[in-house]
Design a protein around this motif. Structure first.
Motif, mmCIF file in Angstrom:
data_model
loop_
_atom_site.group_PDB
_atom_site.id
_atom_site.type_symbol
_atom_site.label_atom_id
_atom_site.label_comp_id
_atom_site.label_asym_id
_atom_site.label_seq_id
_atom_site.Cartn_x
_atom_site.Cartn_y
_atom_site.Cartn_z
ATOM 1 N N CYS A 55 -27.368 -0.187 -30.832
ATOM 2 C CA CYS A 55 -26.936 -1.092 -31.910
ATOM 3 C C CYS A 55 -28.115 -1.875 -32.454
ATOM 4 O O CYS A 55 -28.296 -2.001 -33.673
ATOM 5 C CB CYS A 55 -25.866 -2.053 -31.410
ATOM 6 S SG CYS A 55 -24.278 -1.299 -31.026
ATOM 7 N N ASP A 56 -28.938 -2.417 -31.552
ATOM 8 C CA ASP A 56 -30.103 -3.209 -31.965
ATOM 9 C C ASP A 56 -31.055 -2.376 -32.809
ATOM 10 O O ASP A 56 -31.548 -2.836 -33.855
ATOM 11 C CB ASP A 56 -30.851 -3.739 -30.734
ATOM 12 C CG ASP A 56 -30.068 -4.792 -29.966
ATOM 13 O OD1 ASP A 56 -29.104 -5.348 -30.538
ATOM 14 O OD2 ASP A 56 -30.421 -5.058 -28.797
ATOM 15 N N SER A 72 -25.972 -6.839 -34.854
ATOM 16 C CA SER A 72 -25.798 -5.838 -33.804
ATOM 17 C C SER A 72 -24.840 -6.388 -32.761
ATOM 18 O O SER A 72 -25.049 -7.485 -32.242
ATOM 19 C CB SER A 72 -27.160 -5.527 -33.153
ATOM 20 O OG SER A 72 -27.006 -4.826 -31.940
#
Length: 263
Positions: A55-56, A72
């Motif tokens: 996600c990051d 995120s």
């Protein structure tokens, strides 16, 4: 003013600048393509999947590429507490949610008589229960703000059958019915609920199967366009449904399938 001049004036209706979009399952495959498409149209993106590191990375890439704001948030859409945490984190950062794309999904490839209840439940919990839980939570906020766009990523196999993917078929067919029911319930709140039914697109979920030459040739041989779709081609339909250009569209399903359902 001729018709062409009027059409040129309406093109900004596709602009999503300042809109906030949650895209589930947006670190890979279709979800990543959809998140990029919405960002390219100007939307701020909430990137969520079960893996925080992924996600990051995707959120950072989208922000650097398109100059939009991103969030995120690692999320398991099958868990109520995880869904609530996603909702709260989004509201804390952006204060609103304009667009929800329910893309996260899973499948089990197995003959019906061999399926376990745990396998059935796992697919249903992500593909159907998770879609409902997040849609209900986000829908309450959209009802309060009197506006919203919800796009459910279904499948051509929510419309026609296939072998050895029974829970997937059942869940995607149910998502299409959920789309219609919610569209009718929430139209009075200026919320449009629609679905996109992709055909075959190479994604991490099916790349092993489609990577086999015989399978690839068999599948593409059944597609009138004789090729697989691309994630950005699915994203185009989502951007349209998320935009003001689709304000008079609700309860509909757009098939992006190379002609599969036309046969």
């Amino acid at each position: 003013m001729d018709e062409m001049e009027e059409w040129k004036m309406n093109l900004p209706m596709f602009d999503l600048t300042s809109k906030v979009a949650i895209v589930t399952g947006s670190t890979k495959g279709l979800g990543r393509g959809i998140a990029n498409g919405l960002a390219q149209a100007g939307a701020n993106i909430v990137v969520c999947s079960r893996t925080a590191g992924e996600c990051d990375a995707v959120a950072r890439e989208i922000k650097e590429t398109y100059g939009v704001e991103t969030l995120s948030k690692a999320t398991d859409v099958s868990r109520p507490e995880s869904v609530e945490a996603l909702l709260q984190a989004t509201l804390d950062k952006f204060g609103k949610i304009d667009i929800l794309v329910n893309n996260a999904g899973t499948a089990v490839t197995k003959r019906a008589e061999e399926l376990t209840i745990d396998e059935w439940d796992r697919v249903m919990n992500v593909n159907l229960r998770g879609v409902f839980m997040l849609t209900q939570a986000v829908g309450k906020k959209m009802i309060a703000q009197k506006a919203g766009k919800i796009i459910n990523i279904a499948s051509i196999f929510g419309i026609v059958g296939d072998k050895a993917v029974l829970p997937y078929l059942a869940s995607k067919g149910a998502v299409l019915q959920m789309t219609r029911g919610l569209a009718l319930e929430w139209t009075k709140y200026n919320i449009q609920v629609n679905a996109v039914a992709p055909g075959y697109v190479m994604t991490p979920m099916n790349e092993k199967e489609l990577g086999e030459e015989k399978v690839y040739q068999y599948i593409t041989g059944k597609i009138p366009m004789r090729r697989l779709g691309k994630a950005e081609e699915i994203a185009g339909a989502v951007v349209y449904l998320a935009s003001e250009a689709a304000n008079y569209v609700t309860g509909s399903t757009i098939a992006v399938d190379g002609g599969w359902l036309a046969q």
